[in-house]
Design an enzyme around this catalytic site. Structure first.
Site, PDB file in Angstrom:
ATOM      1  N   ARG A  17     -21.125 -41.004  -1.123  1.00  0.00           N
ATOM      2  CA  ARG A  17     -21.836 -40.545  -2.327  1.00  0.00           C
ATOM      3  C   ARG A  17     -20.999 -40.724  -3.586  1.00  0.00           C
ATOM      4  NH1 ARG A  17     -22.865 -34.732  -0.013  1.00  0.00           N
ATOM      5  NH2 ARG A  17     -20.732 -35.281   0.558  1.00  0.00           N
ATOM      6  N   TYR A  57     -22.442 -29.069  15.496  1.00  0.00           N
ATOM      7  CA  TYR A  57     -21.505 -30.183  15.311  1.00  0.00           C
ATOM      8  C   TYR A  57     -21.170 -30.875  16.647  1.00  0.00           C
ATOM      9  CZ  TYR A  57     -17.386 -32.814  13.834  1.00  0.00           C
ATOM     10  OH  TYR A  57     -16.476 -33.825  13.589  1.00  0.00           O
ATOM     11  N   ASP A  80     -26.478 -41.503  -0.306  1.00  0.00           N
ATOM     12  CA  ASP A  80     -26.437 -40.185   0.325  1.00  0.00           C
ATOM     13  C   ASP A  80     -27.173 -40.311   1.659  1.00  0.00           C
ATOM     14  OD1 ASP A  80     -26.676 -37.625   1.228  1.00  0.00           O
ATOM     15  OD2 ASP A  80     -27.406 -36.786  -0.673  1.00  0.00           O
TER      16      ASP A  80
HETATM   17  N1  LIG Z   1     -10.889 -34.464  10.265  1.00  0.00           N
HETATM   18  C1  LIG Z   1     -11.048 -34.129  11.532  1.00  0.00           C
HETATM   19  O1  LIG Z   1     -10.335 -33.249  12.066  1.00  0.00           O
HETATM   20  C2  LIG Z   1     -12.085 -34.846  12.375  1.00  0.00           C
HETATM   21  C3  LIG Z   1     -11.980 -34.716  13.774  1.00  0.00           C
HETATM   22  C4  LIG Z   1     -12.927 -35.362  14.577  1.00  0.00           C
HETATM   23  C5  LIG Z   1     -13.912 -36.150  14.018  1.00  0.00           C
HETATM   24  N2  LIG Z   1     -13.983 -36.258  12.647  1.00  0.00           N
HETATM   25  C6  LIG Z   1     -15.076 -37.105  12.120  1.00  0.00           C
HETATM   26  O2  LIG Z   1     -14.519 -38.129  11.327  1.00  0.00           O
HETATM   27  C7  LIG Z   1     -15.481 -38.580  10.372  1.00  0.00           C
HETATM   28  C8  LIG Z   1     -14.823 -38.678   9.006  1.00  0.00           C
HETATM   29  O3  LIG Z   1     -14.426 -37.381   8.607  1.00  0.00           O
HETATM   30  P1  LIG Z   1     -13.069 -37.115   7.821  1.00  0.00           P
HETATM   31  O4  LIG Z   1     -12.234 -36.228   8.668  1.00  0.00           O
HETATM   32  O5  LIG Z   1     -12.497 -38.373   7.313  1.00  0.00           O
HETATM   33  O6  LIG Z   1     -13.641 -36.196   6.646  1.00  0.00           O
HETATM   34  P2  LIG Z   1     -13.596 -36.360   5.043  1.00  0.00           P
HETATM   35  O7  LIG Z   1     -12.223 -36.669   4.591  1.00  0.00           O
HETATM   36  O8  LIG Z   1     -14.251 -35.115   4.531  1.00  0.00           O
HETATM   37  O9  LIG Z   1     -14.538 -37.617   4.790  1.00  0.00           O
HETATM   38  C9  LIG Z   1     -15.924 -37.548   5.052  1.00  0.00           C
HETATM   39  C10 LIG Z   1     -16.599 -38.762   4.474  1.00  0.00           C
HETATM   40  O10 LIG Z   1     -18.017 -38.645   4.745  1.00  0.00           O
HETATM   41  C11 LIG Z   1     -18.729 -38.852   3.525  1.00  0.00           C
HETATM   42  N3  LIG Z   1     -19.974 -38.108   3.520  1.00  0.00           N
HETATM   43  C12 LIG Z   1     -20.171 -36.775   3.715  1.00  0.00           C
HETATM   44  N4  LIG Z   1     -21.454 -36.440   3.529  1.00  0.00           N
HETATM   45  C13 LIG Z   1     -22.107 -37.600   3.198  1.00  0.00           C
HETATM   46  C14 LIG Z   1     -23.451 -37.909   2.857  1.00  0.00           C
HETATM   47  N5  LIG Z   1     -24.409 -36.963   2.778  1.00  0.00           N
HETATM   48  N6  LIG Z   1     -23.778 -39.188   2.579  1.00  0.00           N
HETATM   49  C15 LIG Z   1     -22.826 -40.154   2.623  1.00  0.00           C
HETATM   50  N7  LIG Z   1     -21.535 -39.917   2.923  1.00  0.00           N
HETATM   51  C16 LIG Z   1     -21.177 -38.661   3.202  1.00  0.00           C
HETATM   52  C17 LIG Z   1     -17.780 -38.356   2.433  1.00  0.00           C
HETATM   53  O11 LIG Z   1     -18.040 -39.023   1.196  1.00  0.00           O
HETATM   54  P3  LIG Z   1     -18.758 -38.386  -0.100  1.00  0.00           P
HETATM   55  O12 LIG Z   1     -18.383 -36.935  -0.152  1.00  0.00           O
HETATM   56  O13 LIG Z   1     -18.194 -39.205  -1.224  1.00  0.00           O
HETATM   57  O14 LIG Z   1     -20.208 -38.645   0.139  1.00  0.00           O
HETATM   58  C18 LIG Z   1     -16.436 -38.842   2.969  1.00  0.00           C
HETATM   59  O15 LIG Z   1     -16.218 -40.189   2.602  1.00  0.00           O
HETATM   60  C19 LIG Z   1     -16.634 -37.567  10.431  1.00  0.00           C
HETATM   61  O16 LIG Z   1     -17.716 -38.122  11.147  1.00  0.00           O
HETATM   62  C20 LIG Z   1     -16.036 -36.379  11.192  1.00  0.00           C
HETATM   63  O17 LIG Z   1     -17.027 -35.663  11.897  1.00  0.00           O
HETATM   64  C21 LIG Z   1     -13.092 -35.634  11.826  1.00  0.00           C
END
Ligand SMILES: NC(=O)c1ccc[n+]([C@@H]2O[C@H](COP(=O)([O-])OP(=O)(O)OC[C@H]3O[C@@H](n4cnc5c(N)ncnc54)[C@H](OP(=O)(O)O)[C@@H]3O)[C@@H](O)[C@H]2O)c1
Length: 268
Positions: free
Chosen positions: A37, A156, A63
């Site tokens: 976004r 989740y 989005d």
């Molecule tokens: N961090 C952890 O501990 C962890 C562990 C296991 C799995 N994961 C998974 O890894 C993936 C990436 O997460 P992350 O840890 O890198 O988190 P992050 O740093 O919060 O990044 C999340 C990304 O998703 C995008 N996003 C969120 N809502 C969105 C929407 N409505 N439309 C389009 N884009 C959206 C955000 O971009 P904008 O806000 O700019 O839209 C951001 O680029 C996720 O699927 C998460 O479930 C994370």
């Protein structure tokens, strides 16, 4: 990689694991389409990667909670004449306030961003990959998808279970087609994720530093697993042991152990 430049579409590329995957794919010689976004961090990343790797980077904001977003993204790609040989479904977030305290619209957004949109993008983009005999699909799932249910972030884990299992099915279906399909199942990773869901202080207090991995490490593990066409990968020995534990324990014991998660985060 062959001499032909390939293009990968990465969702959720404005932060965390998605941005780290963009750095890995750019370093490996891919051109990129970055989406999320927020335009500003996507453009900053695009400028840095173009300068470092001389790659072509296209920024498309979307989005993914909007049900029409996947179709619009695909239409945008074709309007720009972009052929996508790689798809990384990475965008995601969690809600940890409890099922009953969370606005139903927020639940619907979780399901669209992490479940409906990945399915739609795979369905729209995989046929072209199969027809060309080359493709890479990396779905960023979570260790949570392999663990017993947790209260608090009630949807989740099930959403991630769906994604992991659907990825394995697609992996089997496309085996031998030249299209690799992999689920990346990280454990705790240092990104914006826990700032966005408001649990940064609680998770930092509840889980020691050795349980956390960097987004760059997680991204490299995901890239290598997809190149090797593994159906699923969890980065690190500890995460693999954690995924094994519930399989060895009776369901009720595993549920009690992991069910403590929400209480450890003091969210319920
Ligand atoms: N961090 C952890 O501990 C962890 C562990 C296991 C799995 N994961 C998974 O890894 C993936 C990436 O997460 P992350 O840890 O890198 O988190 P992050 O740093 O919060 O990044 C999340 C990304 O998703 C995008 N996003 C969120 N809502 C969105 C929407 N409505 N439309 C389009 N884009 C959206 C955000 O971009 P904008 O806000 O700019 O839209 C951001 O680029 C996720 O699927 C998460 O479930 C994370």
């Amino acid at each position: 990689m062959s001499d032909t430049r390939r293009t990968v579409l990465i969702t959720g590329a404005s932060a965390g694991i998605g941005a780290a995957l963009a750095r890995v794919y750019a370093a490996e010689g891919w051109d990129l389409v970055l989406t999320a976004r927020r335009r500003a961090p996507l453009e900053a990343l695009a400028a840095a990667l173009t300068a470092a790797h001389d790659c072509t980077v296209t920024v498309l904001t979307a989005d993914l909670a909007d049900p029409d977003a996947p179709d619009r993204l695909v239409a945008d790609l074709s309007a720009r004449g972009l052929t996508v040989d790689g798809l990384i479904n990475n965008a995601g977030f969690s809600c940890t306030d409890g099922f009953l305290n969370t606005d139903p619209a927020r639940h619907a957004a979780m399901i669209r961003v992490m479940l409906t949109a990945p399915v739609a993008l795979c369905r729209r983009l995989a046929p072209g990959m199969v027809a060309r005999g080359f493709g890479r699909i990396l779905n960023v799932s979570s260790l949570a998808g392999q663990m017993p249910a947790t209260g608090g972030d009630t949807l989740y884990g099930p959403i991630k279970s769906f994604l992991t299992k659907a990825t394995a099915g697609l992996h089997l279906e496309l085996r031998g087609s030249g299209v690799h399909v992999t689920a990346l199942c990280p454990g705790y990773t240092l990104t914006e994720f826990h700032d966005v869901n408001g649990t940064r202080d609680q998770v930092s207090a509840a889980y020691p530093a050795w349980m956390w991995q960097s987004a760059d490490h997680v991204a490299r593990v995901g890239y290598r697993a997809c190149e090797a066409n593994r159906p699923k990968v969890a980065p690190g020995v500890m995460n693999n042991l954690l995924a094994l534990l519930p399989k060895l324990l009776p369901d009720a014991v595993a549920l009690r152990m992991v069910g403590g998660h929400a209480k450890r985060l003091k969210r319920l």
